[in-house]
Design an enzyme around this catalytic site. Structure first.
Site, PDB file in Angstrom:
ATOM      1  N   GLU A  59      20.973  -6.757   2.163  1.00  0.00           N
ATOM      2  CA  GLU A  59      19.552  -6.450   2.044  1.00  0.00           C
ATOM      3  C   GLU A  59      18.737  -7.020   3.195  1.00  0.00           C
ATOM      4  OE1 GLU A  59      15.922  -6.535  -1.225  1.00  0.00           O
ATOM      5  OE2 GLU A  59      17.815  -7.526  -1.679  1.00  0.00           O
ATOM      6  N   HIS A  70       8.415  -1.308  11.979  1.00  0.00           N
ATOM      7  CA  HIS A  70       7.045  -1.520  11.508  1.00  0.00           C
ATOM      8  C   HIS A  70       6.240  -2.383  12.481  1.00  0.00           C
ATOM      9  CE1 HIS A  70       7.036   0.207   7.332  1.00  0.00           C
ATOM     10  NE2 HIS A  70       8.308   0.342   7.697  1.00  0.00           N
ATOM     11  N   ASP A  71       6.906  -3.247  13.223  1.00  0.00           N
ATOM     12  CA  ASP A  71       6.205  -4.026  14.245  1.00  0.00           C
ATOM     13  C   ASP A  71       5.958  -3.185  15.492  1.00  0.00           C
ATOM     14  OD1 ASP A  71       5.077  -6.443  15.372  1.00  0.00           O
ATOM     15  OD2 ASP A  71       6.878  -6.578  16.599  1.00  0.00           O
ATOM     16  N   GLY A  85       2.391  -2.859  20.208  1.00  0.00           N
ATOM     17  CA  GLY A  85       3.779  -2.422  20.140  1.00  0.00           C
ATOM     18  C   GLY A  85       4.699  -3.483  19.579  1.00  0.00           C
ATOM     19  N   SER A  89       3.243  -8.866  16.196  1.00  0.00           N
ATOM     20  CA  SER A  89       1.950  -9.019  15.527  1.00  0.00           C
ATOM     21  C   SER A  89       2.071  -8.962  14.009  1.00  0.00           C
ATOM     22  CB  SER A  89       0.960  -7.945  16.008  1.00  0.00           C
ATOM     23  OG  SER A  89       1.379  -6.644  15.635  1.00  0.00           O
ATOM     24  N   HIS A 194      18.283   4.906   8.072  1.00  0.00           N
ATOM     25  CA  HIS A 194      18.289   5.110   6.624  1.00  0.00           C
ATOM     26  C   HIS A 194      19.706   5.174   6.059  1.00  0.00           C
ATOM     27  CE1 HIS A 194      13.875   6.705   6.248  1.00  0.00           C
ATOM     28  NE2 HIS A 194      13.964   5.484   6.731  1.00  0.00           N
ATOM     29  N   ASP A 200      12.369  -0.558  -2.448  1.00  0.00           N
ATOM     30  CA  ASP A 200      11.919  -1.329  -3.593  1.00  0.00           C
ATOM     31  C   ASP A 200      10.552  -0.885  -4.092  1.00  0.00           C
ATOM     32  OD1 ASP A 200      14.110  -3.121  -3.781  1.00  0.00           O
ATOM     33  OD2 ASP A 200      13.328  -4.262  -2.089  1.00  0.00           O
ATOM     34  N   ASP A 212      21.469   6.762   0.709  1.00  0.00           N
ATOM     35  CA  ASP A 212      22.700   7.544   0.678  1.00  0.00           C
ATOM     36  C   ASP A 212      23.785   6.737  -0.015  1.00  0.00           C
ATOM     37  OD1 ASP A 212      24.277   5.982   2.437  1.00  0.00           O
ATOM     38  OD2 ASP A 212      23.948   7.250   4.161  1.00  0.00           O
ATOM     39  N   THR A 214      26.517   5.391   0.996  1.00  0.00           N
ATOM     40  CA  THR A 214      27.265   4.368   1.744  1.00  0.00           C
ATOM     41  C   THR A 214      26.293   3.396   2.399  1.00  0.00           C
ATOM     42  OG1 THR A 214      27.359   5.831   3.682  1.00  0.00           O
ATOM     43  CG2 THR A 214      29.232   5.886   2.179  1.00  0.00           C
TER      44      THR A 214
END
Length: 357
Positions: A59, A70-71, A85, A89, A194, A200, A212, A214
């Protein structure tokens, strides 16, 4: 005489250039092409043992890889105020950025990672990208990502709405990613992440439901399974950002399903179903580009040698889950047939949610 002198100088220069540069000696007898990279071996040892549970593809890997995106995606070619970018941050201003709707759930991994960055005296931006690269190298068949070090901690908060949402249309997602400098094909390649991802917050009733079958293997399975006909929801019915899933226990994002079927991206999506090598190579290239958004590569130091070499993939192609046939595939590429791939023998595939760590 002058010619002899010039010839002698040229000869000496050639000899000097032929002498290999001296490598820096790092901890535990390891060497690096640049002394700047030595400290990253120490960071590697620490996070493999204490963040990734001894080098597992679990995880924390899923969340660390998610955090790199996301950063970094807080960046715009047209709006200098959108964000810096891949600058850390989201960690430096976590009280702001992790509260953006698209960033829900990132606060946990930010809080876990921050002490490691502070302990080793490295910038948040560097640490986020390094942890993502190390983490995904623990997954079977994973990429060996480029890692460039030298980002500064001097930054500012990214703006909200720079991270695409699962509910966004394909057009909106491609426009946002294009504004950050990433092409539609690079978007498809980045979604290889992915293959080792879970959720979650789309449906909290099924903690850690994977995308998926695997979730600990970096393979093309996600590209095949997203094209299977949806038959049911894995949790408490339809949630915002979720569409019907083909397998019990598997969650399908609305955005994944749409990108897999959109004429602008469907053929690139399908091309990875039976070509693990291409999937990995294009993911590595797209990540190399994304991981330095807001930076000039020439200002950074290449420390990619510190990133572990992943174990080999078990297969170069996806398989149809047990109980499915090619008639269950919603092939959407108009210029190429969906490849013939084998079917897993046995009873219908059902996926158990990823347990909390």
């Amino acid at each position: 005489m002058a010619f002899k002198t010039i010839f002698a100088l040229v000869s000496l220069a050639l000899v000097a250039s032929a002498v290999p540069s001296k490598k820096a000696v790092c901890s535990n007898g390891r060497t690096a092409s640049n002394a700047v990279c030595c400290k990253w071996f120490d960071v590697l040892d620490d996070i493999q043992e204490n963040l990734f549970d001894g080098g597992e593809c679990g995880e924390e890997v899923h969340e660390s890889l998610r955090l790199t995106f996301h950063d970094a995606i807080g960046f715009s070619k047209t709006n200098p105020h959108a964000g810096g970018g891949a600058d850390g941050s989201i960690m430096a201003f976590s009280d702001i950025e992790t509260n953006f709707h698209a960033n829900l759930g990132t606060d946990d991994i930010v809080d876990v990672q921050r002490p490691f960055a502070i302990k080793h005296g490295v910038s948040f931006g560097d640490f986020i990208q390094f942890a993502g690269a190390v983490g995904v190298s623990n997954c079977a068949g994973g990429p060996r990502l480029q890692f460039l070090a030298g980002r500064s901690n001097h930054t500012f908060p990214a703006q909200d709405l720079t991270v695409p949402e699962p509910t966004d249309s394909v057009t909106k997602i491609l426009q946002r990613m294009g504004d950050a400098g990433l092409s539609p094909n690079e978007v498809v390649a980045l979604l290889a992440s992915h293959s080792v991802a879970a959720q979650d917050h789309v449906d909290p009733s099924i903690h850690g439901s994977p995308f998926d079958s695997t979730p600990s293997s970096f393979d093309p399975q996600v590209y095949a399974e997203v094209l299977l006909k949806g038959v049911a929801f894995p949790g408490n019915g339809s949630q915002v950002g979720e569409v019907l899933s083909p397998l019990p226990g598997e969650l399908r994002l609305q955005s994944d399903a749409a990108i897999a079927r959109d004429p602008r991206t469907a053929c690139e999506w399908q091309s990875f179903v039976n070509n693990h090598a291409a999937m990995v190579a294009k993911f590595e290239a797209a990540m190399a580009k994304m991981s330095i958004l807001g930076h000039n590569a020439h200002d950074l130091v290449d420390c990619s040698e510190v990133i572990p070499v992943p174990s080999k993939a078990k297969s170069n192609t996806a398989v149809l889950p047990a109980g499915k046939t090619l008639t269950d595939i919603e092939a959407s590429c108009r210029t190429a047939r969906f490849p013939k791939i084998p079917t897993t023998p046995g009873p219908e595939t059902s996926i158990a949610p990823v347990p909390p760590s």
